[in-house]
Design an enzyme around this catalytic site. Sequence first.
Site, PDB file in Angstrom:
ATOM      1  CG  ASN A   1      -1.894  -1.191   1.168  1.00  0.00           C
ATOM      2  OD1 ASN A   1      -2.018  -1.830   0.126  1.00  0.00           O
ATOM      3  ND2 ASN A   1      -2.541  -1.483   2.270  1.00  0.00           N
TER       4      ASN A   1
ATOM      5  CG  HIS B   1       4.005  -1.945  -4.646  1.00  0.00           C
ATOM      6  ND1 HIS B   1       2.822  -2.601  -4.920  1.00  0.00           N
ATOM      7  CD2 HIS B   1       4.980  -2.870  -4.864  1.00  0.00           C
ATOM      8  CE1 HIS B   1       3.073  -3.857  -5.263  1.00  0.00           C
ATOM      9  NE2 HIS B   1       4.371  -4.048  -5.234  1.00  0.00           N
TER      10      HIS B   1
ATOM     11  CB  CYS C   1      13.565  15.373  -9.311  1.00  0.00           C
ATOM     12  SG  CYS C   1      14.202  16.350 -10.691  1.00  0.00           S
TER      13      CYS C   1
ATOM     14  CB  CYS D   1      11.866  19.298  -9.462  1.00  0.00           C
ATOM     15  SG  CYS D   1      13.319  19.230  -8.420  1.00  0.00           S
TER      16      CYS D   1
ATOM     17  CB  CYS E   1      16.019  21.246 -10.944  1.00  0.00           C
ATOM     18  SG  CYS E   1      15.145  19.790 -11.561  1.00  0.00           S
TER      19      CYS E   1
ATOM     20  N   GLY F   1      -5.205  -9.005   3.091  1.00  0.00           N
ATOM     21  CA  GLY F   1      -5.788  -8.033   2.160  1.00  0.00           C
ATOM     22  C   GLY F   1      -5.070  -7.875   0.839  1.00  0.00           C
ATOM     23  CB  THR F   2      -2.301  -8.838  -0.881  1.00  0.00           C
ATOM     24  OG1 THR F   2      -1.778  -8.869  -2.218  1.00  0.00           O
ATOM     25  CG2 THR F   2      -1.721  -9.993  -0.092  1.00  0.00           C
TER      26      THR F   2
ATOM     27  CD  GLU G   1     -14.090 -12.510  -2.215  1.00  0.00           C
ATOM     28  OE1 GLU G   1     -14.274 -13.569  -2.851  1.00  0.00           O
ATOM     29  OE2 GLU G   1     -15.017 -11.779  -1.808  1.00  0.00           O
TER      30      GLU G   1
HETATM   31  N1  APR Z   1     -10.110  -7.276   4.480  1.00  0.00           N
HETATM   32  C1  APR Z   1      -9.170  -8.097   3.946  1.00  0.00           C
HETATM   33  N2  APR Z   1      -9.049  -8.298   2.629  1.00  0.00           N
HETATM   34  C2  APR Z   1      -9.901  -7.655   1.814  1.00  0.00           C
HETATM   35  C3  APR Z   1     -10.893  -6.792   2.290  1.00  0.00           C
HETATM   36  C4  APR Z   1     -10.986  -6.604   3.692  1.00  0.00           C
HETATM   37  N3  APR Z   1     -11.898  -5.792   4.248  1.00  0.00           N
HETATM   38  N4  APR Z   1     -11.582  -6.296   1.226  1.00  0.00           N
HETATM   39  C5  APR Z   1     -11.030  -6.840   0.139  1.00  0.00           C
HETATM   40  N5  APR Z   1     -10.010  -7.662   0.483  1.00  0.00           N
HETATM   41  C6  APR Z   1      -9.110  -8.439  -0.372  1.00  0.00           C
HETATM   42  C7  APR Z   1      -9.684  -8.881  -1.696  1.00  0.00           C
HETATM   43  O1  APR Z   1     -10.379 -10.120  -1.528  1.00  0.00           O
HETATM   44  C8  APR Z   1      -8.433  -9.024  -2.545  1.00  0.00           C
HETATM   45  O2  APR Z   1      -7.883 -10.330  -2.405  1.00  0.00           O
HETATM   46  O3  APR Z   1      -8.038  -7.572  -0.729  1.00  0.00           O
HETATM   47  C9  APR Z   1      -7.460  -8.023  -1.936  1.00  0.00           C
HETATM   48  C10 APR Z   1      -7.174  -6.808  -2.787  1.00  0.00           C
HETATM   49  O4  APR Z   1      -6.512  -7.206  -3.934  1.00  0.00           O
HETATM   50  P1  APR Z   1      -5.953  -6.150  -5.003  1.00  0.00           P
HETATM   51  O5  APR Z   1      -7.014  -5.177  -5.355  1.00  0.00           O
HETATM   52  O6  APR Z   1      -5.360  -6.926  -6.114  1.00  0.00           O
HETATM   53  O7  APR Z   1      -4.847  -5.340  -4.190  1.00  0.00           O
HETATM   54  P2  APR Z   1      -3.333  -5.743  -3.933  1.00  0.00           P
HETATM   55  O8  APR Z   1      -3.176  -7.197  -3.717  1.00  0.00           O
HETATM   56  O9  APR Z   1      -2.832  -4.821  -2.881  1.00  0.00           O
HETATM   57  O10 APR Z   1      -2.670  -5.355  -5.316  1.00  0.00           O
HETATM   58  C11 APR Z   1      -1.274  -5.485  -5.446  1.00  0.00           C
HETATM   59  O11 APR Z   1      -1.360  -4.400  -7.569  1.00  0.00           O
HETATM   60  O12 APR Z   1      -2.126  -2.784  -9.024  1.00  0.00           O
HETATM   61  C12 APR Z   1      -1.136  -3.135  -8.158  1.00  0.00           C
HETATM   62  O13 APR Z   1       0.372  -1.611  -7.222  1.00  0.00           O
HETATM   63  C13 APR Z   1      -0.913  -2.137  -7.043  1.00  0.00           C
HETATM   64  O14 APR Z   1      -0.027  -2.573  -4.839  1.00  0.00           O
HETATM   65  C14 APR Z   1      -0.994  -2.980  -5.781  1.00  0.00           C
HETATM   66  C15 APR Z   1      -0.740  -4.379  -6.298  1.00  0.00           C
END
Ligand code: APR
Length: 274
Positions: free
Chosen positions: A92, A109, A117, A138, A140, A177-178, A205
């Site tokens: 994030n 990230h 710059c 910037c 510059c 959350g990813t 998910e």
């Molecule tokens: N709590 C936990 N997980 C959650 C919640 C919640 N309240 N709401 C959604 N999610 C989960 C979803 O199920 C999903 O698996 O968060 C995840 C979000 O996935 P992405 O949108 O793909 O985000 P992320 O994994 O951070 O993406 C990675 O992709 O586009 C690039 O640079 C961007 O850093 C980002 C990277």
Amino acid sequence: MLRDGAPTLVLTGAGVSAESGLATFRGSGGLWEGRDPMDIATPEAFTRDPVDVWRFYAWRRRQAAAARPNPGHVALAGLEAALPQFVLATQNVDGLHQRAGSRRVVELHGSLWTLRCTRDGRSSTDTSLDFPEFPPRCSCGAMLRPGVVWFGEMLPEEAMARAERAARTARVVIVAGTSSLVFPAAGLPAIARDGGAWIVEVNPEVTPLSPSASERLVGPSGTILPLLAAALGVASSPSCGTRRARSCGSTRAPARAATCSSGRWSISGFRCRS
Ligand code: APR
């Protein structure tokens, strides 16, 4: 293992900020829905149309500034305070972990709050929400770009090295959350697993990581992470800060631990999928 102070790596993604009102990237309502990230989050897109790219990032800065850390962020700050060997690696860029009190944050990230710059590559912190012109300049005279990692770019070397080191030494990895789709960050749990770490996924998910996770805590991180922290005796209520319950006198009841079908403890109220 956490109670014994095992070395811990937490990897977070956009889902951890979802309960702060910030959209995730993928899925329904995600930032990439109906938009090709290649048109807005690549060096090529910036070269083609820096104003358009900047409008998108200026909007995200305003969104992030208006958002508040949620109980998931606060719980992770509490875990950091309680665990001697703890690293939080985040994909994030919103800065909410730091605003919740986390200090050992590795920004894989980059950050919305860093500008770079385009001439000499120097970075600076900038929290302004209004720019006199797009793209901002910037001192510059060269264009400034957002200090985030775009598709096709390398991750900051030092940040990735720290995260990999933490993955190699971790005995517990919490992946919250990813979507576990974007590498190299998505490869960190596998590095840790090869070293024998216990991998806990927190996500409502299923993701590509799910089948290989040691344990899945299925639900929103804003609910699950505070329960996890409470189970360890860490207070995560913003009203009493992010210290151990003992030291701040929290009256919050500890989370009830339950044993899941695989015989491993899980948090009451959530399904354990091993
Ligand atoms: N709590 C936990 N997980 C959650 C919640 C919640 N309240 N709401 C959604 N999610 C989960 C979803 O199920 C999903 O698996 O968060 C995840 C979000 O996935 P992405 O949108 O793909 O985000 P992320 O994994 O951070 O993406 C990675 O992709 O586009 C690039 O640079 C961007 O850093 C980002 C990277």
